[in-house]
Motif scaffolding. Structure first.
Motif, mmCIF file in Angstrom:
data_model
loop_
_atom_site.group_PDB
_atom_site.id
_atom_site.type_symbol
_atom_site.label_atom_id
_atom_site.label_comp_id
_atom_site.label_asym_id
_atom_site.label_seq_id
_atom_site.Cartn_x
_atom_site.Cartn_y
_atom_site.Cartn_z
ATOM 1 N N GLY A 10 0.841 -1.210 0.000
ATOM 2 C CA GLY A 10 0.000 0.000 0.000
ATOM 3 C C GLY A 10 0.867 1.247 0.000
ATOM 4 N N GLY A 11 0.322 2.352 0.447
ATOM 5 C CA GLY A 11 1.095 3.607 0.495
ATOM 6 C C GLY A 11 2.203 3.512 1.525
ATOM 7 N N ASP A 12 3.377 4.048 1.209
ATOM 8 C CA ASP A 12 4.472 3.986 2.189
ATOM 9 C C ASP A 12 4.210 4.970 3.330
ATOM 10 N N ALA A 71 4.133 -1.596 -3.355
ATOM 11 C CA ALA A 71 3.491 -1.559 -4.678
ATOM 12 C C ALA A 71 2.010 -1.808 -4.514
ATOM 13 N N ARG A 72 1.239 -1.303 -5.438
ATOM 14 C CA ARG A 72 -0.176 -1.684 -5.499
ATOM 15 C C ARG A 72 -0.220 -2.908 -6.413
ATOM 16 N N CYS A 73 -1.006 -3.872 -6.061
ATOM 17 C CA CYS A 73 -1.062 -5.103 -6.851
ATOM 18 C C CYS A 73 -2.513 -5.578 -6.893
ATOM 19 N N PRO A 74 -3.346 -4.915 -7.714
ATOM 20 C CA PRO A 74 -4.778 -5.253 -7.720
ATOM 21 C C PRO A 74 -5.060 -6.713 -8.050
ATOM 22 N N GLY A 104 -6.262 -2.582 3.294
ATOM 23 C CA GLY A 104 -6.272 -3.316 2.025
ATOM 24 C C GLY A 104 -5.231 -4.428 2.079
ATOM 25 N N SER A 105 -4.068 -4.090 2.598
ATOM 26 C CA SER A 105 -2.992 -5.082 2.722
ATOM 27 C C SER A 105 -3.390 -6.191 3.692
ATOM 28 N N TYR A 106 -4.122 -5.830 4.738
ATOM 29 C CA TYR A 106 -4.595 -6.840 5.698
ATOM 30 C C TYR A 106 -5.530 -7.842 5.014
HETATM 31 P P1 ATP Z 1 -3.061 2.612 2.206
HETATM 32 O O1 ATP Z 1 -4.561 2.767 2.182
HETATM 33 O O2 ATP Z 1 -2.414 3.280 3.360
HETATM 34 O O3 ATP Z 1 -2.409 2.934 0.917
HETATM 35 P P2 ATP Z 1 -3.613 -0.198 2.006
HETATM 36 O O4 ATP Z 1 -2.882 -1.405 2.469
HETATM 37 O O5 ATP Z 1 -5.043 -0.082 2.473
HETATM 38 O O6 ATP Z 1 -2.745 1.047 2.435
HETATM 39 P P3 ATP Z 1 -4.424 -0.805 -0.701
HETATM 40 O O7 ATP Z 1 -3.952 -0.244 -1.980
HETATM 41 O O8 ATP Z 1 -5.867 -0.768 -0.376
HETATM 42 O O9 ATP Z 1 -3.539 -0.096 0.411
HETATM 43 O O10 ATP Z 1 -3.985 -2.349 -0.629
HETATM 44 C C1 ATP Z 1 -2.651 -2.722 -0.854
HETATM 45 C C2 ATP Z 1 -2.604 -4.010 -1.621
HETATM 46 O O11 ATP Z 1 -3.253 -5.044 -0.855
HETATM 47 C C3 ATP Z 1 -3.357 -4.008 -2.936
HETATM 48 O O12 ATP Z 1 -2.584 -3.445 -3.979
HETATM 49 C C4 ATP Z 1 -3.597 -5.487 -3.149
HETATM 50 O O13 ATP Z 1 -2.424 -6.108 -3.627
HETATM 51 C C5 ATP Z 1 -3.853 -5.989 -1.736
HETATM 52 N N1 ATP Z 1 -5.301 -6.073 -1.470
HETATM 53 C C6 ATP Z 1 -6.158 -5.051 -1.239
HETATM 54 N N2 ATP Z 1 -7.424 -5.499 -1.083
HETATM 55 C C7 ATP Z 1 -7.373 -6.850 -1.237
HETATM 56 C C8 ATP Z 1 -8.348 -7.902 -1.190
HETATM 57 N N3 ATP Z 1 -9.643 -7.663 -0.978
HETATM 58 N N4 ATP Z 1 -7.915 -9.168 -1.383
HETATM 59 C C9 ATP Z 1 -6.617 -9.440 -1.620
HETATM 60 N N5 ATP Z 1 -5.655 -8.500 -1.682
HETATM 61 C C10 ATP Z 1 -6.013 -7.215 -1.484
#
Ligand code: ATP
Length: 321
Positions: A10-12, A71-74, A104-106
């Protein structure tokens, strides 16, 4: 547990390096091998994984960003993509994964713990937004907060010299903690956060009343999720004839050397994550609540929206008369 891995996703946020360092050193202290996954979940599927040693995290505690990259990895939301990640962990005999990131990472970590036969996952809250349930503070929030305060203090000098209203746009798409805390700490007259509907007419009236009392300048802290700083200026002009200037702080809020608070928080949470893995815990996130280390199942973290401290919001309003 003999082998674990750590990644940032996610975001650093400032303090992520201190958290990685804590994970690595705590694990090695307990004779556990540690692997670093580069570029978050993207590196996990591309097998961008390397063993880390004590020296790998030397000279790291004070550095902003994350040396493991993020990295973001949708595509990680797809089960067959995650299967590749599990294969890469299993072929090395890695039984535990520490994921430092936002909620999201969780979610990615939770899926892995469900789908892998022999993998335990622990989340560590790393984001400047302070928007994760199960912890009073996230790693990076304090540093970003102080960066904003320093910027507002500087802008205030110009605001008072030129008798202007300054609108400072800060990060926070869905969460107002950065705007609220920085607005309170920097003595802003108005704080706009996504959790509370903005009444621009009322804000304009307040600025007018201040000007009528001889107030020369005014500071508005606006979270990006409410509207942009420029939009805020345009909206105000519909009700009041003032000269506004807008400062969008942007990415300077995400960088910089972590504060003492963030380094200590990152060290405590990183160390605790390893302890939990050693105890056989999984699918949980570590946090700090009333200065005690806590852990919460991912389901509990996702259960509700993150809320702001309403009393603090009310106080900020009362102090800005
Ligand atoms: P921040 O919001 O601070 O940037 P974050 O961890 O919430 O942090 P996201 O971009 O939402 O950031 O998620 C980071 C990564 O986690 C995504 O790019 C994806 O690889 C993975 N991820 C997010 N949602 C899911 C999900 N529902 N199932 C599996 N992997 C997910």
């Amino acid at each position: 547990m003999k082998k674990i891995a750590v990644l940032t996703s996610g975001g650093d946020s400032p303090g992520m390096n201190a958290a990685i360092r804590a994970v690595v050193r705590k694990a090695i202290y307990h004779d556990i091998e540690v692997y670093g996954v580069y570029q978050g979940y993207l590196g996990l599927i591309n097998d961008n994984i390397e063993k880390l040693e004590l020296g790998s995290v030397g000279d790291m505690i004070q550095r902003g960003g994350t040396f493991l990259y993020s990295a973001r990895c949708p595509e990680f939301k797809e089960k067959e993509v995650r299967a590749k990640a599990i294969e890469n962990l299993e072929k090395r005999g890695i039984e535990g994964l520490v994921v430092i990131g936002g909620d999201g990472s969780y979610r990615g970590a939770q899926r892995l713990s469900e789908e892998a036969k022999n993998l335990k996952t622990i989340g560590v809250p790393g984001t400047i937004d302070n928007d994760i349930n199960g912890t009073d503070f996230t790693i990076g929030f304090d540093t970003a907060l102080n960066t904003i305060i320093e910027s507002v203090d500087k802008i205030r000098d110009t605001a008072s010299s030129h008798e202007r209203t300054f609108i400072i746009e800060v990060m926070g798409r869905d969460a107002g903690d950065l705007a609220l805390w920085s607005g309170l700490a920097a003595g802003a007259e108005t704080i706009l956060i996504p959790e509370v509907k903005a009444d621009i007419e009322e804000i304009a009236e307040k600025i007018q009343q201040g000007m009528d009392r001889g107030k020369k300048h005014s500071i508005i802290v606006c979270a990006e999720g409410v509207m942009t700083g420029n939009q805020c200026g345009e909206e105000l002009k519909k009700y009041i004839n003032i000269d506004t200037r807008v400062s969008c702080l942007g990415h300077i809020q995400r960088g910089g050397t972590p504060t003492g608070m963030d380094r200590v928080l990152a060290s405590r949470l990183g160390g605790y994550a390893v302890e939990l893995l050693m105890q056989g815990e999984s699918a949980k996130a570590v946090g700090i609540q009333q200065n005690e280390l806590t852990c919460t199942h991912f389901d509990g973290i996702f259960q509700s929206e993150h809320n702001i401290d309403n009393k603090m919001y009310e106080l900020a309003h009362q102090l800005s008369i």
